[in-house]
Structure formats: structure tokens, C-alpha cells
Write an enzyme that holds these catalytic residues in place. Structure first.
Site, mmCIF file in Angstrom:
data_model
loop_
_atom_site.group_PDB
_atom_site.id
_atom_site.type_symbol
_atom_site.label_atom_id
_atom_site.label_comp_id
_atom_site.label_asym_id
_atom_site.label_seq_id
_atom_site.Cartn_x
_atom_site.Cartn_y
_atom_site.Cartn_z
ATOM 1 N N GLY A 90 -1.518 5.980 -6.672
ATOM 2 C CA GLY A 90 -0.828 4.707 -6.439
ATOM 3 C C GLY A 90 -0.285 4.133 -7.736
ATOM 4 O O GLY A 90 0.785 3.510 -7.756
ATOM 5 N N ARG A 118 0.143 4.172 1.966
ATOM 6 C CA ARG A 118 -0.251 2.963 1.225
ATOM 7 C C ARG A 118 0.908 1.974 1.083
ATOM 8 O O ARG A 118 2.064 2.365 0.955
ATOM 9 C CB ARG A 118 -0.824 3.363 -0.134
ATOM 10 C CG ARG A 118 -2.088 4.211 0.072
ATOM 11 C CD ARG A 118 -2.760 4.561 -1.207
ATOM 12 N NE ARG A 118 -3.236 3.372 -1.900
ATOM 13 C CZ ARG A 118 -3.726 3.399 -3.132
ATOM 14 N NH1 ARG A 118 -3.780 4.531 -3.791
ATOM 15 N NH2 ARG A 118 -4.162 2.295 -3.691
ATOM 16 N N SER A 163 -2.923 -7.715 -7.873
ATOM 17 C CA SER A 163 -2.741 -6.276 -8.091
ATOM 18 C C SER A 163 -2.178 -6.016 -9.483
ATOM 19 O O SER A 163 -1.072 -6.450 -9.808
ATOM 20 C CB SER A 163 -1.784 -5.705 -7.041
ATOM 21 O OG SER A 163 -1.293 -4.450 -7.486
ATOM 22 N N ASP A 311 -12.428 -1.265 -7.878
ATOM 23 C CA ASP A 311 -12.659 0.172 -7.691
ATOM 24 C C ASP A 311 -14.147 0.529 -7.639
ATOM 25 O O ASP A 311 -14.494 1.692 -7.412
ATOM 26 C CB ASP A 311 -11.991 0.964 -8.820
ATOM 27 C CG ASP A 311 -10.469 0.912 -8.710
ATOM 28 O OD1 ASP A 311 -9.953 0.636 -7.608
ATOM 29 O OD2 ASP A 311 -9.794 1.146 -9.733
ATOM 30 N N ARG A 385 -13.528 8.225 -4.858
ATOM 31 C CA ARG A 385 -14.636 7.298 -5.166
ATOM 32 C C ARG A 385 -15.680 7.279 -4.038
ATOM 33 O O ARG A 385 -16.861 7.050 -4.279
ATOM 34 C CB ARG A 385 -14.109 5.899 -5.455
ATOM 35 C CG ARG A 385 -13.195 5.867 -6.678
ATOM 36 C CD ARG A 385 -13.022 4.486 -7.252
ATOM 37 N NE ARG A 385 -11.811 4.396 -8.050
ATOM 38 C CZ ARG A 385 -11.684 4.818 -9.313
ATOM 39 N NH1 ARG A 385 -12.713 5.358 -9.939
ATOM 40 N NH2 ARG A 385 -10.527 4.701 -9.950
HETATM 41 C C1 S3P Z 1 -5.026 0.037 -11.008
HETATM 42 C C2 S3P Z 1 -5.091 -1.141 -10.319
HETATM 43 C C3 S3P Z 1 -5.881 -1.298 -9.080
HETATM 44 C C4 S3P Z 1 -6.917 -0.201 -8.949
HETATM 45 C C5 S3P Z 1 -6.358 1.148 -9.214
HETATM 46 C C6 S3P Z 1 -5.799 1.231 -10.618
HETATM 47 C C7 S3P Z 1 -4.177 0.102 -12.215
HETATM 48 O O1 S3P Z 1 -5.002 -1.209 -7.962
HETATM 49 O O2 S3P Z 1 -7.492 -0.258 -7.671
HETATM 50 O O3 S3P Z 1 -7.354 2.151 -9.065
HETATM 51 O O4 S3P Z 1 -4.272 1.075 -12.986
HETATM 52 O O5 S3P Z 1 -3.391 -0.832 -12.416
HETATM 53 P P1 S3P Z 1 -4.212 -2.494 -7.393
HETATM 54 O O6 S3P Z 1 -3.205 -2.880 -8.390
HETATM 55 O O7 S3P Z 1 -3.605 -2.033 -6.101
HETATM 56 O O8 S3P Z 1 -5.265 -3.556 -7.185
#
Ligand code: S3P
Length: 432
Positions: A90, A118, A163, A311, A385
Site C-alpha cells: 500500500g 484496498r 493516514s 500496525d 502481520r
Molecule cells: C504506513 C502507514 C500506515 C501503516 C502502513 C505503513 C507508511 O498506513 O499501516 O503499514 O509507511 O506510511 P496508513 O497510512 O494507511 O495508515
């Protein structure tokens, strides 16, 4: 209920995943050569390396965890020949979308079957407001994303969800925009992008929940070490804290306060955690963590604690299953949008193992300590995880648990199984 497991030793946790992604993307945009030591070499971060290579950046693997990146400057990326594949990541897709929105060429970014489910409207909307054309599947809500960028203007954008990926996507796009870009967060999220950009000479100002970026003329290259990943360390923190008679040390772990909510929670549950030799590495606070196991009691986690442990909830859930009393997590509906729906993945699996637990729309509850039924099969739903959390539960309790999939662990923590086997007696390690 955890057995005295004789778990003792030092565990070298690999580099931080979030910081590794950012280092690759931002160093690619710098003017000059960057060196990144302690880079996490995992499925997710290699997807970011492949994305930047496909945009014309030379990235050399100097050693198993060191990269040399020949930055091409803010205007130096070139149109990719093929669709970009973010795999399971993501972070690659969302921050990558911000970066691609700043480019005058068009590109497409896709991912694996989990990433294709997602939510992406959260990045599509602000990037469109900045002037990019971004399209997605299902009325512009899901990947793949088609992006044609360039000619952006700065915006002031209140993000509806907390986020760091969305904040970072907007800030990265803001580097290619005219005027100031400001993100206002509902709750503070990890600030690695802001810290790294500052270390590269960019004017990024944080004021409470507001972050403002003034577009830079250029970025200075990075010469940095990536701290060990707190989110990876979390599995060993829970393992060490939940069993009695354990002594585990975890050197050089990142303790950025936007990431360490689990430490506060574990201490509230009675964990004995020491933070020694606090120092700064690559603009990030780091410490050597020392843990001694003495059992845990249940606790309640509220919405304001979630962003700093987003996380770590799977690891927390297995801690709660071993702790005395009731634990509860609320205000955590974001968990349903992760690599899997982590509320239902964790609760379905815990219930299968005989744990007294249940779901709320925005969270879960768990009553411990539980007697884990041996030999049951847990569906990890391809979520790294979730898989690691149940490896920890099996190791801490000595009860074999069969996992539907452990290959997914490669996305964030290759070597996890070996490190676990190194400090835990082999008889306690479950095999898939
Ligand atoms: C992350 C932000 C979080 C986290 C992901 C890594 C990042 O996601 O859950 O594992 O590196 O910015 P969200 O931005 O969707 O909260």
C-alpha cells in the site's frame, strides 16, 4: 497462562519498512548520489525499488542491506515502459501515486489481489484537487490507478482518515506543485516523510496537526542509516513480555513517538521494558530495547492510541489472549482496510484456537488468559502481520498452530522465522 519458555537472547531486527520506502523514493528525486544503510530488503520495499528503476533511476544493491541511489533530480524521472506493480505494498502504491501525480507523463500502477481490494479514493481525491488526472476501478475507489500528472497547484487539505500514506502522497505531490501544500490530520500519524525531507533541505513545517511544505528547488542526497523497525520488533516485544522468565534485547530500534503506542500499552499491561542508549540515527530517535517477561494483564485501547500502533494490533491481540482479564480495542475501523481485514482475521483465528473474543464494527475484545487448542489451522488471509502474530502465540505458549501461509511474511520481515527459532526453543516453534 504462557509457559516459562526459556526465551533468552538478542535479536537483530531489520530496517524500518516505512523509512526504507521513503528513502528509496526521495533519494531518487535528489540531485546526486545517496547511500542508504540498514535498508529493509523485503517484498514491499523491493516493489518500491522496482518502481523507481522503471522511472529511470539507477539503484545499486551494494550489500544485503545497503543501497546506492543515483538521484535524477525533481525533473528527471522518465515515463515507465510497463505497468508499475506495487505487489502487496500500500505504501508503494499510495506514496507512489503522489510522486506520479507530479510527472507530466501518464502511468499505471497496480498490485496483487490483496492490494487491488484496498481503498484508494483517499489519495485520488486530494491528488485530483491538486490538478492531476487520477482514475481507478469501481468509480475511482480501487486500484489499478491511471495517473497523468504535472501542472499541480498546492492545496490545503484536511485528511478525513489518519493516514501517513495519504499525508505523504500529498506532500510528495506538493514538491512538484506551485505554492504551499498543507495537510491537516485528524490525529498525528508517523512523520518519517517530514523528517527525511527536512534532512534533505526541504522547508517542511509542522504545527500541531498541520504540515506545510514549500516546494523545493532541489533535494540534497541522503547518507543515512535506517533504524530497526519498531513494527517488526513488536512481535519480539510481545513474545518476551507475555512469557515468564524471558530476557530479550533488541538493539537500535526506532522509537519515534508516532510509532511506539504499543510500548505504552504493553507497559500498562505490566510489561518490563527498558529503553537504553537513546540516540538519533538518520534523523530518527533510536534505543536499545530490553525486555524481561513477567506476565501481562488486559487493557483497553481507545481511538486516540490507534494511529501510533496501527500496525501492532495483531501483535497486541495475541498479547491480550495471553494476558489476565479483558482487553478491548475501539476506534480502529481502519484495521479493516489493511493487508486483510485485521479485525476479522484476528478474531476468526483466535476463536478457532478457542479464545473467548469478539468483534465490534470498529474494534474487538479478547478475554484472557486462554487455553489454546493445539493443532488448529489459522487462515492468515495472506497477511504478514497476522502470520507473525500467530507464530508468536505458538512460540510463547508452546502450542503448535498450523498457518495457512507463511510466505506472506516476506513482504515485511524476511528472516523472521529464523530469528524466532534462534531465541525460542525449537520444540515451541510451529511449522506450517
Ligand atoms: C504506513 C502507514 C500506515 C501503516 C502502513 C505503513 C507508511 O498506513 O499501516 O503499514 O509507511 O506510511 P496508513 O497510512 O494507511 O495508515
Amino acid at each position: 497462562m504462557a509457559e516459562p519458555a526459556g526465551i533468552k537472547g538478542m535479536v537483530d531486527i531489520p530496517g524500518d519498512k516505512s523509512i526504507s520506502h521513503r528513502a528509496v523514493m526521495l533519494a531518487s528525486l535528489a540531485r546526486g548520489t545517496s547511500r542508504i544503510r540498514g535498508f529493509l530488503r523485503s517484498g514491499d520495499t523491493l516493489a518500491t525499488v522496482a518502481m523507481m528503476r522503471s522511472l529511470g533511476v539507477a539503484i545499486h544493491e551494494v550489500g544485503p542491506s545497503e543501497l546506492r541511489i543515483e538521484g535524477v533530480g525533481l525533473a528527471g524521472l522518465s515515463r515507465p515502459d510497463a505497468v508499475i506493480d506495487a505487489g502487496n505494498s500500500g505504501t508503494t502504491m499510495r506514496i507512489g501515486a503522489g510522486l506520479l501525480a507530479g510527472q507530466a507523463f501518464s502511468s499505471t500502477i497496480t498490485g496483487d489481489r490483496y492490494l487491488l481490494r484496498r481503498p484508494m479514493a483517499r489519495v485520488i481525491k486530494p491528488l485530483r484537487l491538486m490538478g492531476a488526472s487520477v482514475k481507478g476501478r469501481e468509480k475511482d475507489t480501487l486500484p489499478p490507478l491511471n495517473i497523468s500528472g504535472g501542472g499541480l497547484k498546492g492545496i490545503r487539505y484536511p485528511t478525513p482518515v489518519a493516514s501517513a500514506q495519504v499525508k505523504s502522497a500529498i506532500l510528495v505531490a506538493g514538491m512538484f506543485a506551485e505554492g504551499t501544500t498543507t495537510v491537516v490530520e485528524p490525529m498525528p500519524t508517523r512523520d518519517h516523510t517530514e523528517r527525511m525531507l527536512r534532512s534533505m533541505g526541504v522547508d517542511v513545517v509542522t504545527d500541531g496537526r498541520e504540515v506545510a511544505l514549500h516546494p523545493p528547488g532541489s533535494l540534497a542526497p541522503l547518507d543515512m542509516e535506517v533504524p530497526a523497525d519498531f513494527s517488526a520488533a513488536a512481535f519480539f516485544i510481545v513474545l518476551a513480555a507475555a512469557a515468564h522468565g524471558t530476557e530479550v534485547s533488541l538493539p537500535g530500534v526506532g522509537i519515534n513517538g508516532t510509532r511506539t503506542g504499543l510500548l505504552t500499552v504493553m507497559r500498562r499491561m505490566g510489561a518490563d521494558v527498558r529503553l537504553d542508549s537513546r540516540r538519533d540515527i538518520g534523523g530518527e530517535p533510536v534505543a536499545d530495547l530490553g525486555l524481561r517477561g513477567r506476565g501481562l494483564s488486559g487493557t483497553e485501547i481507545t481511538a486516540d492510541e490507534i494511529p501510533s500502533m496501527i500496525d501492532e494490533v495483531p501483535a497486541f491481540c495475541v498479547a491480550a489472549a495471553m494476558a489476565h482479564g479483558r482487553s478491548e480495542v475501539r476506534g480502529a475501523s481502519e484495521l479493516r482496510t489493511k493487508e486483510s481485514d485485521r479485525i476479522s482475521s484476528m478474531i476468526d483465528a483466535l476463536a478457532e484456537l478457542g479464545v473467548n473474543c469478539g468483534e465490534y464494527p470498529d474494534g474487538l475484545w479478547i478475554e484472557g488468559p486462554s487455553v489454546i487448542r493445539p493443532g488448529r489451522r489459522v487462515d492468515t488471509r495472506g497477511d504478514h502481520r497476522v502470520a507473525m502474530a500467530f507464530m508468536v502465540l505458538s512460540t510463547a505458549t508452546g502450542v503448535p498452530i498450523e498457518l495457512s501461509d507463511t510466505a506472506c511474511i516476506e513482504t515485511s520481515f524476511p528472516g523472521f522465522m529464523d530469528l524466532l527459532a534462534d531465541i525460542a526453543p525449537p520444540r515451541l516453534t510451529s511449522l506450517p
